[in-house]
Scaffold this active site. Structure first.
Site, PDB file in Angstrom:
ATOM      1  N   GLU A 146     -55.356  15.289 -20.267  1.00  0.00           N
ATOM      2  CA  GLU A 146     -54.756  14.473 -20.848  1.00  0.00           C
ATOM      3  C   GLU A 146     -54.461  13.217 -20.036  1.00  0.00           C
ATOM      4  O   GLU A 146     -54.064  13.462 -18.730  1.00  0.00           O
ATOM      5  CB  GLU A 146     -53.423  15.179 -21.057  1.00  0.00           C
ATOM      6  CG  GLU A 146     -52.451  14.316 -21.795  1.00  0.00           C
ATOM      7  CD  GLU A 146     -51.295  15.090 -22.305  1.00  0.00           C
ATOM      8  OE1 GLU A 146     -50.329  14.618 -22.998  1.00  0.00           O
ATOM      9  OE2 GLU A 146     -50.928  16.260 -21.875  1.00  0.00           O
ATOM     10  N   HIS A 148     -51.599  10.678 -19.430  1.00  0.00           N
ATOM     11  CA  HIS A 148     -50.446  10.763 -19.876  1.00  0.00           C
ATOM     12  C   HIS A 148     -49.542   9.638 -18.970  1.00  0.00           C
ATOM     13  O   HIS A 148     -49.773   9.901 -17.760  1.00  0.00           O
ATOM     14  CB  HIS A 148     -49.760  12.260 -19.591  1.00  0.00           C
ATOM     15  CG  HIS A 148     -48.297  12.424 -20.157  1.00  0.00           C
ATOM     16  ND1 HIS A 148     -47.382  11.761 -19.357  1.00  0.00           N
ATOM     17  CD2 HIS A 148     -47.817  12.918 -21.177  1.00  0.00           C
ATOM     18  CE1 HIS A 148     -46.178  12.125 -19.803  1.00  0.00           C
ATOM     19  NE2 HIS A 148     -46.444  13.010 -21.117  1.00  0.00           N
ATOM     20  N   ASP A 178     -52.919  10.055 -24.594  1.00  0.00           N
ATOM     21  CA  ASP A 178     -51.456  10.372 -25.015  1.00  0.00           C
ATOM     22  C   ASP A 178     -50.841   9.010 -25.245  1.00  0.00           C
ATOM     23  O   ASP A 178     -50.692   8.060 -24.117  1.00  0.00           O
ATOM     24  CB  ASP A 178     -50.728  10.945 -23.852  1.00  0.00           C
ATOM     25  CG  ASP A 178     -49.173  11.460 -24.331  1.00  0.00           C
ATOM     26  OD1 ASP A 178     -48.312  10.458 -24.268  1.00  0.00           O
ATOM     27  OD2 ASP A 178     -48.841  12.667 -24.512  1.00  0.00           O
ATOM     28  N   HIS A 276     -53.138  12.658 -28.430  1.00  0.00           N
ATOM     29  CA  HIS A 276     -51.594  12.955 -28.715  1.00  0.00           C
ATOM     30  C   HIS A 276     -50.814  11.609 -29.248  1.00  0.00           C
ATOM     31  O   HIS A 276     -50.491  10.788 -28.418  1.00  0.00           O
ATOM     32  CB  HIS A 276     -50.911  13.514 -27.419  1.00  0.00           C
ATOM     33  CG  HIS A 276     -51.234  14.601 -27.063  1.00  0.00           C
ATOM     34  ND1 HIS A 276     -50.930  15.496 -25.764  1.00  0.00           N
ATOM     35  CD2 HIS A 276     -51.752  15.731 -27.741  1.00  0.00           C
ATOM     36  CE1 HIS A 276     -51.239  16.584 -25.715  1.00  0.00           C
ATOM     37  NE2 HIS A 276     -51.913  16.881 -26.895  1.00  0.00           N
ATOM     38  N   GLU A 312     -46.899  13.967 -31.800  1.00  0.00           N
ATOM     39  CA  GLU A 312     -46.202  14.639 -30.855  1.00  0.00           C
ATOM     40  C   GLU A 312     -44.826  13.878 -30.643  1.00  0.00           C
ATOM     41  O   GLU A 312     -44.853  12.734 -30.100  1.00  0.00           O
ATOM     42  CB  GLU A 312     -46.952  14.479 -29.486  1.00  0.00           C
ATOM     43  CG  GLU A 312     -46.410  15.491 -28.366  1.00  0.00           C
ATOM     44  CD  GLU A 312     -47.291  15.258 -27.114  1.00  0.00           C
ATOM     45  OE1 GLU A 312     -47.352  16.278 -26.605  1.00  0.00           O
ATOM     46  OE2 GLU A 312     -47.569  14.135 -26.905  1.00  0.00           O
TER      47      GLU A 312
END
EC number: 4.1.99.-
Length: 367
Positions: A146, A148, A178, A276, A312
């Protein structure tokens, strides 16, 4: 010329954490609710927060029940979020071999439950990802690290992983993108939450101005710059007589609202295996005011992305006055509209989604 992508609509149960923790739903009931609301067909879970006894306590009986349930409600397991808890011991960090063993157990459970992707985390180094590749091959699970906030597609740590992926040349190594890394404004719902905690309007104005200044400067490409920005939010709160809000400002201002421009995703786009669809709220106009959802969906479509987007909703952390199911419904409507405007469509049919997801994950990275 790259063919237009057809992203698959989906959701992560993380979006409904407040309702799940309040025991409004058990796992079975929440999965059924997601299916009934039409939030699928994609379904994402977090291992440690959704599954009791994860990973060692997941027995064959539970695996059978879970697989039967998702088949019954016609959802598609897309990604199981697994954790890299390098600091789980009190005395020291895990060593390399311990980390590989710890991750292997979680990846095995992902495979048993039918998840083709395991979302892993940024604390895995390129060497660790290379060591986990045989585990991914053993279980047939794609490891999607991920990206992020405070990292982003052009961050030094992410580029080091990308370069190792390119060397290893395996479709089982990639990224989860993300959207919180590419935010364009401080979430209005969080500002409202601070008001409800007694924050003065002048302080909130300064918080927004500080974040906007970092946005104008561009994203932090090193951990040193990230640390300096984190400290700036703490200092602002202290100078304003609200030191109790300092860590909160800093975590959200740097760790949830990443200021990277959209084109940073292009640095890793060929390796994006999962997305995400991070967002924080839907306004009175039916739009996300702080995350450029429409531009992000268009970017994915134009770059041929046909994997899943897990909506999300992160605003549940502070927003206790709105229904998360209504908010997800609104955000997914924005995604579908954006895909249509880009000349494509979000995939909402389960049978079609299965076929497309299998093809997406089977393709060579630069296929």
């Amino acid at each position: 010329m790259t063919s237009l992508g057809t992203p698959i609509q989906g959701v992560t149960l993380y979006s409904f954490t407040r309702a799940f923790h309040a025991r409004q739903y058990d796992l079975d009931g929440l999965i059924r609710k997601v299916a009934a609301e039409g939030f699928g067909p994609g379904l994402e879970l977090i291992g440690f927060s959704s599954l009791r006894g994860f990973p060692d306590g997941i027995d064959d009986a539970f695996v059978g029940q879970f697989r039967d349930l998702v088949a019954e409600v016609d959802l598609i397991p897309t990604s199981l979020a697994v954790n890299v808890d390098t600091g789980i011991r009190r005395d020291r960090l895990m060593n390399h071999d311990e980390l590989v063993e710890y991750m292997s157990k979680q990846i095995e459970v992902a495979a048993r439950l039918g998840f083709p992707i395991a979302r892993v985390q940024i604390s895995l180094t390129p060497d660790a990802m290379e060591s986990l590749l045989p585990v991914a091959e053993k279980y047939g699970v794609t490891l999607a690290l991920e990206v992020h906030a405070d990292q982003h597609g052009a961050h030094e740590r992410v580029l080091a992983l990308r370069d190792r992926y390119e060397k290893l040349d395996s479709p089982l190594l990639g990224f989860t993108a993300d959207w919180g890394a590419t935010v364009t404004g401080f979430a209005p719902s969080l500002l409202e939450a601070y008001r409800r905690r007694g924050a003065a309007e002048d302080l909130l104005r300064q918080v927004v101005e500080l974040w906007n200044g970092f946005y104008a400067e561009g994203p932090p490409n090193t951990q040193k710059v990230h640390g300096e920005r984190f400290g700036a939010f703490i200092g602002l709160a202290a100078r304003s007589g609200r030191p109790d809000l300092g860590i909160d400002f800093a975590i959200n201002g740097t760790g949830l609202f990443g200021p990277a421009p959209l084109d940073t995703w292009l640095e890793i786009m060929p390796w994006v295996r999962h997305v995400h669809g991070k967002f924080f709220g839907i306004d009175e106009n039916g739009e996300e005011p702080s995350v450029p959802v429409r531009d992000l969906v268009r970017q994915l479509v134009e770059n041929g992305y046909s994997g899943a987007i897990s909506s999300e909703y992160e605003g549940w952390h502070w927003n206790n006055w709105q229904d998360p199911f209504d908010i997800i419904r609104g955000e997914q409507a924005v995604q579908r509209s954006a895909a249509a405007n880009a000349g494509s469509a979000m995939i909402t049919d389960a049978s079609e989604a299965r076929r497309i997801l299998n093809s997406h994950l089977a393709q060579p990275v630069r296929g």
